[in-house]
Design an enzyme around this catalytic site. Structure first.
Site, PDB file in Angstrom:
ATOM      1  N   LYS A  52       0.848  -1.205   0.000  1.00  0.00           N
ATOM      2  CA  LYS A  52       0.000   0.000   0.000  1.00  0.00           C
ATOM      3  C   LYS A  52       0.884   1.256   0.000  1.00  0.00           C
ATOM      4  O   LYS A  52       0.651   2.194  -0.754  1.00  0.00           O
ATOM      5  CB  LYS A  52      -0.944  -0.023   1.210  1.00  0.00           C
ATOM      6  CG  LYS A  52      -2.005  -1.114   1.074  1.00  0.00           C
ATOM      7  CD  LYS A  52      -2.773  -1.400   2.349  1.00  0.00           C
ATOM      8  CE  LYS A  52      -3.688  -2.612   2.160  1.00  0.00           C
ATOM      9  NZ  LYS A  52      -4.394  -3.016   3.379  1.00  0.00           N
ATOM     10  N   GLN A  96      -4.250  -1.743   9.644  1.00  0.00           N
ATOM     11  CA  GLN A  96      -4.177  -3.081   9.053  1.00  0.00           C
ATOM     12  C   GLN A  96      -4.734  -4.128  10.034  1.00  0.00           C
ATOM     13  O   GLN A  96      -4.307  -4.196  11.184  1.00  0.00           O
ATOM     14  CB  GLN A  96      -2.713  -3.405   8.684  1.00  0.00           C
ATOM     15  CG  GLN A  96      -2.549  -4.683   7.897  1.00  0.00           C
ATOM     16  CD  GLN A  96      -3.247  -4.657   6.529  1.00  0.00           C
ATOM     17  OE1 GLN A  96      -3.153  -3.684   5.790  1.00  0.00           O
ATOM     18  NE2 GLN A  96      -3.954  -5.724   6.203  1.00  0.00           N
ATOM     19  N   ASP A 119     -10.890   2.585   4.128  1.00  0.00           N
ATOM     20  CA  ASP A 119     -11.134   1.140   4.061  1.00  0.00           C
ATOM     21  C   ASP A 119     -12.635   0.843   3.953  1.00  0.00           C
ATOM     22  O   ASP A 119     -13.028  -0.278   3.653  1.00  0.00           O
ATOM     23  CB  ASP A 119     -10.566   0.437   5.304  1.00  0.00           C
ATOM     24  CG  ASP A 119      -9.252  -0.275   5.016  1.00  0.00           C
ATOM     25  OD1 ASP A 119      -8.996  -0.586   3.832  1.00  0.00           O
ATOM     26  OD2 ASP A 119      -8.489  -0.527   5.970  1.00  0.00           O
TER      27      ASP A 119
END
Ligand code: NAD
Length: 293
Positions: A52, A96, A119
């Site tokens: 990412k 994460q 997200d």
């Protein structure tokens, strides 16, 4: 059979974002900035976060990687997220997953401002997605839609079978595919670990989204000829012949299933890169929203 090449399409998405970001820089506008929070040193999480951050730098986004130790307390992590929420320069925040057991995933997700929830996991983002309001779509399902769109796959009136009902993949993609827009307008069946007649249901599918995390679960005798198969699964299997010590397997028995399909995603190189491309799209959108604020 045609491969749905996620690597190629993700690259095209990133190229487009790169051009738009360069244009923003020329016009003296804000450059998108993603803050990624990584807790502990889980190998897979390290790899995902590294990809990412790398994508941000390829596109020309700013990124900040915040590494925290496995034993950070929940309140310390919440404080960190509040700092990022208040930092005007940060457009998108991702934490994460999975988190250490002593930290509530729910609390962490709910703490991130919906305006920075790239997200798409915050209940407000999910609620807006369900109601068809503008919001951040969760990255993996959004990446799947971008892939279907790129290959102009017909979805209207098709029967889509989703295997898996998690909050990050199965449930959101089932809602997105049933929406009254392209790619969507599918009749969707959601299957899960308590579905007794999975094979019969899969055999009725025009589109199968396999997102259950069981390597090579979907076999050739579960797939109707001509169907579109999207393999979301990523499982690391020990493999001493590989330098990394593992090999990656999807949820589909690719070798046996692919000859029966009209389109299929490979693993790796299918949904994985598209997830990152979708996250980049969301980060760009989060930054763009500030132009209008
Ligand atoms: P999860 O464990 O949260 O959910 C799995 C779902 O599969 C559950 O809803 C369960 O009911 C269902 N399931 C389990 N066994 C089943 C069976 N035998 N029959 C039918 N349904 C069954 O998993 P997740 O987070 O949704 O992830 C699924 C897979 O996708 C994993 O391999 C994960 O690593 C992968 N993943 C990939 C990406 C990507 O970018 N490619 C992103 C997220 C997740």
């Amino acid at each position: 059979m045609e491969i749905l090449d996620g690597k190629l399409v993700a690259q095209a998405v990133k190229e487009k974002l790169k051009k738009e970001t360069e244009q923003r820089a020329k016009n003296g506008k804000k450059i998108p900035h993603l803050a990624a929070v990584l807790i502990g040193n889980n190998g897979a999480s390290e790899t995902y976060v590294a990809s990412k951050v790398k994508s941000c730098s390829e596109i020309g986004f700013k990124s900040t990687l915040i590494r925290l130790s496995e034993d950070i307390s929940e309140s310390q992590l919440l404080n960190k997220l509040n700092e990022l929420n208040e930092d005007f320069d940060v457009d998108g925040i991702l934490v994460q997953l999975p988190l250490p057991k002593h930290i509530s995933e729910e609390k962490i997700i709910e703490t991130i401002f919906p305006s920075k929830d790239v997200d798409g996991f915050h209940p407000e983002s999910v609620g807006r997605m369900v109601q068809g309001l503008p919001t951040f779509y969760p990255a993996t399902p959004y990446g799947i839609l971008l892939l279907l769109e790129h290959y102009k796959i017909e979805t209207k009136g098709k029967h889509a079978v989703v295997i898996g009902r998690s909050n990050i993949v199965g449930r959101p993609i089932s809602i997105m595919l049933s929406k009254n827009e392209y790619p969507g307008n599918c009749t969707v069946t959601v299957c899960h670990s308590h579905t007794p007649n999975l094979k019969e249901i899969c055999l009725q599918a025009d589109i199968i989204i396999a997102a259950l995390g069981k390597p090579e679960f979907l076999k050739a005798d579960m797939v109707k000829p001509g169907s579109v198969v999207v393999d979301v699964g990523i499982t690391r299997i020990e493999d001493s012949t590989k330098k990394s010590g593992f090999t990656i397997k999807g949820d589909v028995d690719f070798q046996a299933v692919s000859p029966k399909c009209s389109y299929i995603t490979p693993v790796p190189g299918g949904v994985g890169p598209m997830t990152i491309a979708a996250l980049m799209m969301n980060t760009f959108k989060a930054c763009l929203a500030k132009d209008l604020a």
